[in-house]
Design an enzyme around this catalytic site. Sequence first.
Site, PDB file in Angstrom:
ATOM      1  N   ASP A   1       0.788  -1.277  -0.059  1.00 25.22           N
ATOM      2  CA  ASP A   1      -0.238  -0.052  -0.060  1.00 25.22           C
ATOM      3  C   ASP A   1       0.981   1.449   0.035  1.00 25.22           C
ATOM      4  O   ASP A   1       1.689   1.192   0.861  1.00 25.22           O
ATOM      5  CB  ASP A   1      -0.919   0.133   1.214  1.00 25.22           C
ATOM      6  CG  ASP A   1      -2.177  -0.277   1.013  1.00 25.22           C
ATOM      7  OD1 ASP A   1      -2.743  -0.581  -0.039  1.00 25.22           O
ATOM      8  OD2 ASP A   1      -2.990   0.153   1.984  1.00 25.22           O
ATOM      9  N   ILE A   2       0.504   2.178  -0.664  1.00 21.64           N
ATOM     10  CA  ILE A   2       1.305   3.797  -0.884  1.00 21.64           C
ATOM     11  C   ILE A   2       0.756   4.362   0.320  1.00 21.64           C
ATOM     12  O   ILE A   2      -0.555   4.146   0.777  1.00 21.64           O
ATOM     13  CB  ILE A   2       1.091   4.307  -2.062  1.00 21.64           C
ATOM     14  CG1 ILE A   2       1.496   3.774  -3.062  1.00 21.64           C
ATOM     15  CG2 ILE A   2       1.624   5.942  -1.821  1.00 21.64           C
ATOM     16  CD1 ILE A   2       1.312   4.445  -4.529  1.00 21.64           C
TER      17      ILE A   2
ATOM     18  N   ASN B   1      -3.250  12.853  -2.684  1.00 23.86           N
ATOM     19  CA  ASN B   1      -4.075  13.032  -3.584  1.00 23.86           C
ATOM     20  C   ASN B   1      -4.731  14.587  -3.338  1.00 23.86           C
ATOM     21  O   ASN B   1      -5.094  15.214  -4.360  1.00 23.86           O
ATOM     22  CB  ASN B   1      -5.223  11.940  -4.068  1.00 23.86           C
ATOM     23  CG  ASN B   1      -5.015  11.212  -5.162  1.00 23.86           C
ATOM     24  OD1 ASN B   1      -4.449  11.589  -6.243  1.00 23.86           O
ATOM     25  ND2 ASN B   1      -5.722  10.210  -5.164  1.00 23.86           N
TER      26      ASN B   1
ATOM     27  N   ASP C   1      -1.845  10.312  -9.860  1.00 26.41           N
ATOM     28  CA  ASP C   1      -1.826   9.214 -10.978  1.00 26.41           C
ATOM     29  C   ASP C   1      -0.584   9.118 -11.226  1.00 26.41           C
ATOM     30  O   ASP C   1       0.208   8.073 -11.533  1.00 26.41           O
ATOM     31  CB  ASP C   1      -2.405   9.687 -12.231  1.00 26.41           C
ATOM     32  CG  ASP C   1      -4.069   9.516 -12.324  1.00 26.41           C
ATOM     33  OD1 ASP C   1      -4.477   9.000 -11.082  1.00 26.41           O
ATOM     34  OD2 ASP C   1      -4.771  10.088 -13.115  1.00 26.41           O
TER      35      ASP C   1
ATOM     36  N   GLU D   1      -4.734   2.535  -4.496  1.00 28.84           N
ATOM     37  CA  GLU D   1      -3.161   2.696  -4.189  1.00 28.84           C
ATOM     38  C   GLU D   1      -2.593   1.252  -3.697  1.00 28.84           C
ATOM     39  O   GLU D   1      -1.728   1.399  -3.075  1.00 28.84           O
ATOM     40  CB  GLU D   1      -2.827   3.687  -3.326  1.00 28.84           C
ATOM     41  CG  GLU D   1      -3.104   3.498  -1.848  1.00 28.84           C
ATOM     42  CD  GLU D   1      -4.905   4.031  -1.407  1.00 28.84           C
ATOM     43  OE1 GLU D   1      -5.497   3.701  -2.262  1.00 28.84           O
ATOM     44  OE2 GLU D   1      -4.913   4.118  -0.345  1.00 28.84           O
TER      45      GLU D   1
END
Length: 311
Positions: free
Chosen positions: A174-175, A182, A191, A218
């Site tokens: 996971d980011i 965002n 993106d 993500e």
Amino acid sequence: MPEKKATVMIVDDQPTNIHALASLLKVDYRILTATSGERALVMARGESPPDLILLDIVMPGMDGYDTCRRLKDDEATRSIPVIFVTALDDVEDEEKGLNLGAADYISKPFSPAIVRARVRNQVTLKLKTDMLEKISLQDGLTEIPNRRKFDQKLAEEWGRARRDGQPLSLLMIDIDQFKPYNDHYGHGAGDECLKRVAQAMAQTLSRTSDLLARYGGEEFVALLPGTDETGCRHLAESLLEAVRSLQLPHGLSDVAPHVTVSIGGATHSARTPKTNPETLKKSADDALYLAKQAGRNRYHHESGYASPITD
Ligand SMILES: [Mg+2]
């Protein structure tokens, strides 16, 4: 014509027949030849399968009908179109061939122009189908495999690992704090971040058997066949480092001043009783949860192993 020549396999027990078709088609296609159904099956299942098979019906041993049936019964060769080429011009024979899944039928003596046209039609269709198949298994943004491709591959590799007694590892990635990223930098930047992270991780997993996929949002997932817990740990640490090295500024992260990921890993080995691919995913997901709970930007394995903090 496409830039790379498509491959046509000609199967006939008579070399003179092979020669006649090959001389018609060799300008436009790469030609493979086989003088028996048995040999054709081996080649069709090989490393560089043909895009189309021209198949004689009357052959000693395995005839064309049998060969076609076996091609269509095998997942690996099912999508290769087959055109029967034969002197039999009985309507019943044609019907039988088409019912076996043949794409088309050419009767001898044939007209060169018609052979070329029928071959071109089937090859064009096959290449389009291949392209659609590829697109349907790829994530449009990051251009790495998507969740559908991952689930297919997981089912395959699970079966293989059970047969071969080899370990199979899975990483959920996971980011960290992507939503604030965002919100702060905008969706365009979000993106771009997803693409950069995906590419950095894809380059790190350089073994052809490894698969990195975008699982959604993500979230990424990596499938590592033939990889035990130790190997899994090394790869996970490399992935953490690859993302840190991008040094993508993340002003709203309370983990680091740049974009980071958290990773959870699980390993299926011959010794661990894991019931199915879903349990492997669940274990990796639980480990990911622990990596996040422990402060993110780190790796946690289901066995309890946790990575040291490096920044
Ligand atoms: Mg024959």
